[in-house]
Scaffold this active site. Structure first.
Site, PDB file in Angstrom:
ATOM      1  N   HIS A  14       0.837  -1.193   0.000  1.00 16.03           N
ATOM      2  CA  HIS A  14       0.000   0.000   0.000  1.00 16.03           C
ATOM      3  C   HIS A  14       0.873   1.244   0.000  1.00 16.03           C
ATOM      4  O   HIS A  14       2.084   1.171   0.150  1.00 16.03           O
ATOM      5  CB  HIS A  14      -0.973   0.019   1.202  1.00 16.03           C
ATOM      6  CG  HIS A  14      -0.335   0.231   2.537  1.00 16.03           C
ATOM      7  ND1 HIS A  14      -1.062   0.450   3.691  1.00 16.03           N
ATOM      8  CD2 HIS A  14       0.962   0.277   2.923  1.00 16.03           C
ATOM      9  CE1 HIS A  14      -0.252   0.604   4.706  1.00 16.03           C
ATOM     10  NE2 HIS A  14       0.987   0.507   4.285  1.00 16.03           N
ATOM     11  N   CYS A  33       6.098   6.033   4.577  1.00 14.91           N
ATOM     12  CA  CYS A  33       4.904   5.318   4.107  1.00 14.91           C
ATOM     13  C   CYS A  33       4.218   6.057   2.958  1.00 14.91           C
ATOM     14  O   CYS A  33       3.289   5.534   2.344  1.00 14.91           O
ATOM     15  CB  CYS A  33       3.918   5.104   5.255  1.00 14.91           C
ATOM     16  SG  CYS A  33       4.604   4.069   6.557  1.00 14.91           S
ATOM     17  N   HIS A  39       4.937   0.098  -0.373  1.00 13.27           N
ATOM     18  CA  HIS A  39       5.732  -0.848   0.425  1.00 13.27           C
ATOM     19  C   HIS A  39       4.770  -1.919   0.919  1.00 13.27           C
ATOM     20  O   HIS A  39       3.554  -1.744   0.862  1.00 13.27           O
ATOM     21  CB  HIS A  39       6.404  -0.136   1.612  1.00 13.27           C
ATOM     22  CG  HIS A  39       5.417   0.475   2.544  1.00 13.27           C
ATOM     23  ND1 HIS A  39       4.863   1.717   2.311  1.00 13.27           N
ATOM     24  CD2 HIS A  39       4.843   0.011   3.678  1.00 13.27           C
ATOM     25  CE1 HIS A  39       4.000   1.991   3.273  1.00 13.27           C
ATOM     26  NE2 HIS A  39       3.965   0.968   4.118  1.00 13.27           N
ATOM     27  N   HIS A  41       3.432  -5.210   3.652  1.00 14.75           N
ATOM     28  CA  HIS A  41       3.335  -5.719   5.027  1.00 14.75           C
ATOM     29  C   HIS A  41       2.872  -7.166   4.998  1.00 14.75           C
ATOM     30  O   HIS A  41       2.102  -7.553   4.110  1.00 14.75           O
ATOM     31  CB  HIS A  41       2.303  -4.933   5.840  1.00 14.75           C
ATOM     32  CG  HIS A  41       2.674  -3.511   6.080  1.00 14.75           C
ATOM     33  ND1 HIS A  41       3.614  -3.127   7.006  1.00 14.75           N
ATOM     34  CD2 HIS A  41       2.232  -2.373   5.499  1.00 14.75           C
ATOM     35  CE1 HIS A  41       3.731  -1.818   6.997  1.00 14.75           C
ATOM     36  NE2 HIS A  41       2.908  -1.317   6.085  1.00 14.75           N
ATOM     37  N   ASP A  79      -4.888 -10.716  -0.496  1.00 17.37           N
ATOM     38  CA  ASP A  79      -3.551 -11.314  -0.458  1.00 17.37           C
ATOM     39  C   ASP A  79      -2.790 -11.074  -1.764  1.00 17.37           C
ATOM     40  O   ASP A  79      -3.312 -11.314  -2.849  1.00 17.37           O
ATOM     41  CB  ASP A  79      -3.671 -12.822  -0.198  1.00 17.37           C
ATOM     42  CG  ASP A  79      -2.328 -13.463   0.105  1.00 17.37           C
ATOM     43  OD1 ASP A  79      -1.472 -12.792   0.722  1.00 17.37           O
ATOM     44  OD2 ASP A  79      -2.138 -14.628  -0.276  1.00 17.37           O
ATOM     45  N   HIS A  80      -1.555 -10.593  -1.617  1.00 16.83           N
ATOM     46  CA  HIS A  80      -0.678 -10.288  -2.753  1.00 16.83           C
ATOM     47  C   HIS A  80      -1.295  -9.258  -3.691  1.00 16.83           C
ATOM     48  O   HIS A  80      -1.131  -9.324  -4.914  1.00 16.83           O
ATOM     49  CB  HIS A  80      -0.256 -11.568  -3.491  1.00 16.83           C
ATOM     50  CG  HIS A  80       0.777 -12.339  -2.729  1.00 16.83           C
ATOM     51  ND1 HIS A  80       0.471 -13.060  -1.594  1.00 16.83           N
ATOM     52  CD2 HIS A  80       2.107 -12.462  -2.898  1.00 16.83           C
ATOM     53  CE1 HIS A  80       1.576 -13.611  -1.115  1.00 16.83           C
ATOM     54  NE2 HIS A  80       2.592 -13.254  -1.873  1.00 16.83           N
ATOM     55  N   GLU A 130      -0.051  -4.947  11.787  1.00 20.85           N
ATOM     56  CA  GLU A 130       0.566  -4.466  10.546  1.00 20.85           C
ATOM     57  C   GLU A 130       2.067  -4.733  10.587  1.00 20.85           C
ATOM     58  O   GLU A 130       2.679  -5.140   9.598  1.00 20.85           O
ATOM     59  CB  GLU A 130       0.281  -2.974  10.400  1.00 20.85           C
ATOM     60  CG  GLU A 130       0.822  -2.347   9.135  1.00 20.85           C
ATOM     61  CD  GLU A 130       0.740  -0.833   9.209  1.00 20.85           C
ATOM     62  OE1 GLU A 130       0.199  -0.236   8.272  1.00 20.85           O
ATOM     63  OE2 GLU A 130       1.213  -0.248  10.202  1.00 20.85           O
TER      64      GLU A 130
HETATM   65 NI    NI Z   1       2.579   0.607   5.587  1.00 23.54          NI
END
Ligand code: NI
Length: 144
Positions: A14, A33, A39, A41, A79-80, A130
């Site tokens: 995100h 961020c 990036h 998580h 996911d992904h 997170e």
């Molecule tokens: Ni983040």
């Protein structure tokens, strides 16, 4: 009354950037961020359900049914994925873990009765990890 928590995981990327703030404000508020390229998580989602013990089964929740609901509404669609670009709601809502928690809770509540048509169990809360240090929790009762 029992509270049962089941843990799920997905990986997603995100970027934190608000269209309501200037570029400079976004950089200052979100720091790294706000990196334009995003990036990722490894999110951990804990779903807590409450209900009385069923005398016949000795259980408070059908875990397999919960797994199916969370897979359909949360894990498979997220996911992904790049949350900003691939999950429609985050085209206009900053994909912070607070907003992610809100969206997950909203989806589970929306479809809850399809999987659990009786009075119990109820969705109590979800927690999102997170990072190892950032945990976000939202109560289902506080969401429409
Ligand atoms: Ni983040």
């Amino acid at each position: 009354m029992f509270r049962v928590t089941r843990r799920y995981a997905f990986a997603a990327s995100h970027r934190l950037h608000s269209g309501e703030l200037s570029a400079e404000e976004n950089r200052r508020l979100y720091g790294k961020c706000n990196n334009p390229h995003g990036h990722g998580h490894n999110y951990v989602v804990e779903v807590t359900v409450r209900g009385p013990l069923d005398g016949a089964t000795g259980r408070a929740v059908d875990i397999a049914a919960l797994d199916e609901l969370v897979a359909r509404d949360v894990v498979r669609p997220f996911d992904h994925r790049n949350l900003n670009r691939e999950v429609a709601v985050f085209a206009g809502v900053v994909p912070t873990s607070e907003n992610l928690g809100f969206e997950i809770c909203r989806r589970l509540k929306r479809d809850w009765n399809q999987v659990f048509p009786g009075k119990w169990p109820k969705l109590e809360k979800i927690r999102i990890g997170e990072t190892a240090r950032n945990i976000f929790e939202v109560s289902a009762d506080e969401i429409e």
